[in-house]
Design an enzyme around this catalytic site. Structure first.
Site, mmCIF file in Angstrom:
data_model
loop_
_atom_site.group_PDB
_atom_site.id
_atom_site.type_symbol
_atom_site.label_atom_id
_atom_site.label_comp_id
_atom_site.label_asym_id
_atom_site.label_seq_id
_atom_site.Cartn_x
_atom_site.Cartn_y
_atom_site.Cartn_z
ATOM 1 N N ASP A 118 -8.265 -36.507 -65.329
ATOM 2 C CA ASP A 118 -8.721 -36.089 -66.651
ATOM 3 C C ASP A 118 -9.366 -37.250 -67.393
ATOM 4 O O ASP A 118 -9.901 -38.168 -66.770
ATOM 5 C CB ASP A 118 -7.540 -35.496 -67.435
ATOM 6 C CG ASP A 118 -7.961 -34.362 -68.358
ATOM 7 O OD1 ASP A 118 -8.486 -34.650 -69.453
ATOM 8 O OD2 ASP A 118 -7.768 -33.202 -67.987
ATOM 9 N N HIS B 272 -7.231 -35.583 -74.405
ATOM 10 C CA HIS B 272 -7.354 -34.331 -73.667
ATOM 11 C C HIS B 272 -6.351 -34.254 -72.521
ATOM 12 O O HIS B 272 -5.680 -33.230 -72.326
ATOM 13 C CB HIS B 272 -8.784 -34.219 -73.136
ATOM 14 C CG HIS B 272 -9.094 -32.923 -72.463
ATOM 15 N ND1 HIS B 272 -8.996 -32.739 -71.102
ATOM 16 C CD2 HIS B 272 -9.519 -31.739 -72.963
ATOM 17 C CE1 HIS B 272 -9.351 -31.504 -70.789
ATOM 18 N NE2 HIS B 272 -9.674 -30.870 -71.894
ATOM 19 N N SER C 273 -9.622 -25.562 -70.008
ATOM 20 C CA SER C 273 -8.936 -26.837 -69.771
ATOM 21 C C SER C 273 -7.428 -26.667 -69.753
ATOM 22 O O SER C 273 -6.714 -27.474 -69.149
ATOM 23 C CB SER C 273 -9.292 -27.848 -70.857
ATOM 24 O OG SER C 273 -10.497 -28.489 -70.588
#
Length: 530
Positions: free
Chosen positions: A165, A211, A389
Site C-alpha cells: 500500500d 491509506h 480500497s
C-alpha cells in the site's frame, strides 16, 4: 539538446548461476515459502532465483542510467535515463530486450513477452472522516458470514498477509493495533515490512497518506465493542510501494519487488488496494485493451504471485462513474481475486469499477462493503470511508479465515470457493461480477462439549469432508491428545507442541467420541458430539 528522461524495463537473457541457487533453495526462500510450494505441488524454478548481480551491476555502471528496481520473477531491472542511454544498454551481452514505459517508443528486441502500462490508485478513494461485539463493523463483517468462522476460533491465526500500500503511519501507536505489536503471535502480529519508495525499513514513517493504516484496520483492528476486523489474529507484513505524491511506472516495479519479498517470506495472501491506468505523464497511460491479464508489468507480476501459491486480492478501482470506468491493473490479472464494492444494503456503489477484463474474463470475482464502510484511522478513531480500497482487504480477511479452516486447499481452490460462494455466481454482470461473498455455509462447526473445564485446545469440524482438527490454543502449551470412539476403538494419539500444533482426523463419521488429554500433569476426558 537535453533528452527527456524515460522509464523502461531491461530484461536479461538468463541466470547463469541458477543451478547453484536451486541446489540450496533456503538461500533465497524461507522454509515457510518452500512448504507452501510443497503443499500445492508447485516447483521451485529458475524464475525464483535472484537476478544475476553482475548483470545488474553492468547496467548500473552504464552511462546516464539509474536502476530503480529489480524483479527476479521477470528477470528485469527498472531503469531511468534518456532514450539514447537506455537504448545503448542493448549493447550489453547480458541484455535480452528493452521495453519503454512510454508506448510511443519502440521495443528493443521482442523475445520477452509484452509488458507495459498502469491506472491510478485513484489516490486513494476517500479518507476517513473523523464470540465479538463488532460494533460499527458488524454489517461489513456479517454480510460475508465471517462471524461464523470467528465463533469457531478461526480468526486468521495461522495465516500471513502482506499488505502492499501507500503508508502505515499510526499503526505502531494506535491501540486498535496493539495486539499486533506485543510479541505474542497467538493473537496476531506484524512480522515486518519495508518502504520500497523511500528505501527504508521504517515502514511507519508518514508518507503523506495513512491509506494503508485504514486498509489494515479492516482486517486486523480490534477496539472493544466498537470495531473488529475480518481476520484480527492474522500475521502481517506491511510494504509501501505507492508514492502518494506521484504516479509513475516505477510504482509497478516496486509492487512486484514487494510481491517477490512476500513470496520469499512464505506469505499466504497478498492484499493490494492499488490500481494503475493513468500516470502523471500521459505518455505512460494504459488503454482498456491493456487490461488483458498479460500486458502491464504489475499484472504480469501478480500473475506470477498467484502461480507461486499465494492468494492475491486486489481492489477493482473507483472509476465506475468516470469516463474510464473499467478495472485497473493488476485487477485484470489471471487467477487473482478482484474485489468491487457495495453499500450496506448490498447494492453496487457507482464508483466501483466495471469488468470484464479486456480478454472478456468475469471481473470482479466478488464484492464486499466499500460504500460507507467503517475503518480505524491513525488516531485510533473509527470513521466512515468509501472505496474498493476497503472492500478488498475485508475480503482478504475473509480469505484468511476460509483458508485457515481448509488448510489442505490450494490457493486456486480457495479462490474458486470464493467465486462459487458469491451470490451472483450463476448470473454475473459487468459491474457486480459474481456478486457479494457469503461464506457462512462453509464455516466449520464447533462440536466440543466440555464435561469439566475449558481445554487448552479447540476443535473444528468440516461439514464438507467430515474431517475434524484439534488445534493447540496457545503456542507455548504442550498437550498429549488421545481420541477414542464410543465403542472404545483407539483413533489417534499425538503430542501437540508449538511446532506441531494440530491433529487431523479424516472422514470421521457422525457420532459420539471421547478425547483424553494430559495437560500440566493432569488428565481430563471430554466428549465430542459430531
Amino acid at each position: 539538446m537535453l533528452q527527456a528522461q524515460e522509464h523502461a524495463w531491461v530484461y536479461f537473457k538468463d541466470k547463469p548461476n541458477a543451478q547453484i541457487y536451486l541446489n540450496n533453495p533456503l538461500s533465497f526462500l524461507s522454509q515457510r515459502a518452500i512448504d507452501r510450494r510443497d503443499h500445492q505441488n508447485i516447483s521451485i524454478t529458475t524464475q525464483d532465483v535472484p537476478v544475476e548481480d553482475s548483470y545488474v551491476l553492468s547496467v548500473k555502471n552504464s552511462n546516464g542510467i539509474t536502476v530503480k528496481a529489480t524483479s527476479k520473477w521477470l528477470n528485469a531491472v527498472h531503469v531511468f535515463g534518456s532514450e539514447t542511454d537506455i537504448a545503448n544498454l542493448q549493447n550489453l551481452t547480458s541484455v535480452d530486450s528493452i521495453q519503454f514505459a512510454n508506448k510511443n517508443l519502440a521495443v528493443i528486441n521482442t523475445s520477452t513477452s509484452k509488458l507495459s502500462k498502469v491506472s491510478k490508485i485513484n489516490k486513494f478513494d476517500k479518507e476517513v472522516s473523523s464470540v465479538y461485539n463488532y460494533g460499527q463493523a458488524t454489517n461489513q463483517t456479517e454480510m460475508l458470514g465471517v462471524e461464523k468462522f470467528h465463533n469457531t476460533g478461526i480468526e486468521g491465526n495461522s495465516m500471513q498477509i502482506a499488505i502492499i500500500d501507500a503508508g502505515f503511519y499510526g499503526v505502531n501507536t494506535a491501540s486498535a493495533f496493539s495486539h499486533l505489536l506485543d510479541n505474542d503471535e497467538s493473537n496476531g502480529e506484524i512480522l515486518g515490512g519495508y518502504d520500497f519508495v523511500n528505501n527504508t525499513s521504517n515502514f511507519y514513517t508518514h508518507t503523506g497518506t495513512t491509506h494503508g493504516t485504514q486498509v489494515l484496520s479492516t482486517i486486523a483492528a480490534i477496539k472493544e465493542n466498537e470495531f473488529v476486523g475480518t481476520a484480527p489474529k492474522a500475521k502481517f507484513y506491511l510494504f509501501v510501494t505507492e508514492d502518494a505524491a506521484n504516479e509513475t511506472p516505477l510504482e509497478e516495479s516496486l509492487w512486484v519487488q514487494a510481491a517477490e519479498r512476500a513470496d520469499s517470506l512464505g506469505v499466504d495472501i497478498i492484499n493490494t488496494s492499488l490500481g494503475y491506468s493513468e500516470f502523471d505523464d500521459s505518455k505512460y497511460d494504459y488503454t482498456y485493451a491493456d487490461m488483458d491479464g498479460n500486458t502491464t508489468f504489475i499484472t504480469r507480476g501478480a500473475n506470477i504471485a498467484a502461480e507461486k501459491g499465494m492468494v492475491v486480492v486486489n481492489s477493482m478501482g473507483n472509476s465506475g462513474n468516470d469516463t474510464w470506468h473499467y478495472l485497473t491493473a493488476p485487477a485484470d490479472a489471471n487467477n487473482i481475486i478482484a474485489v468491487g464494492a457495495v453499500d450496506a444494503n448490498e447494492d453496487i456503489v457507482g464508483f466501483s469499477s466495471f469488468g470484464p477484463s479486456a480478454d472478456n474474463r468475469i471481473k470482479p470475482e466478488t464484492l464486499a462493503q466499500g460504500g460507507s464502510v467503517f475503518v480505524v484511522n491513525e488516531n485510533n478513531q473509527v470513521g466512515i470511508s468509501h472505496g474498493t480500497s476497503f472492500s478488498g482487504p475485508i475480503i482478504s480477511g475473509a480469505v484468511a479465515c476460509l483458508w485457515e479452516a481448509y488448510p489442505n486447499k490450494t490457493s486456486l481452490e480457495i479462490r474458486q470457493m470464493v467465486i462459487e460462494n458469491s451470490k451472483d455466481y450463476l448470473n454475473p454482470t459487468n459491474q457486480r461480477g459474481y456478486g457479494v461473498l457469503n461464506i457462512s455455509s462453509l464455516a466449520p462447526q464447533l462440536f466440543l462439549k466440555n464435561l469439566f473445564k475449558e481445554p487448552p485446545f479447540y476443535i473444528v469440524h468440516s461439514g464438507i469432508s467430515g474431517d475434524i482438527e484439534i488445534r493447540l490454543m496457545f503456542k507455548n502449551d504442550e498437550v498429549t491428545i488421545q481420541v477414542f470412539s464410543a465403542l472404545g476403538n483407539f483413533l489417534a494419539d499425538k503430542k501437540l507442541t508449538k511446532r506441531n500444533d494440530r491433529l487431523l482426523i479424516k472422514s470421521l463419521s457422525p457420532g459420539i467420541y471421547y478425547i483424553k488429554y494430559q495437560y500440566k500433569g493432569k488428565s481430563e476426558v471430554m466428549t465430542l458430539f459430531k
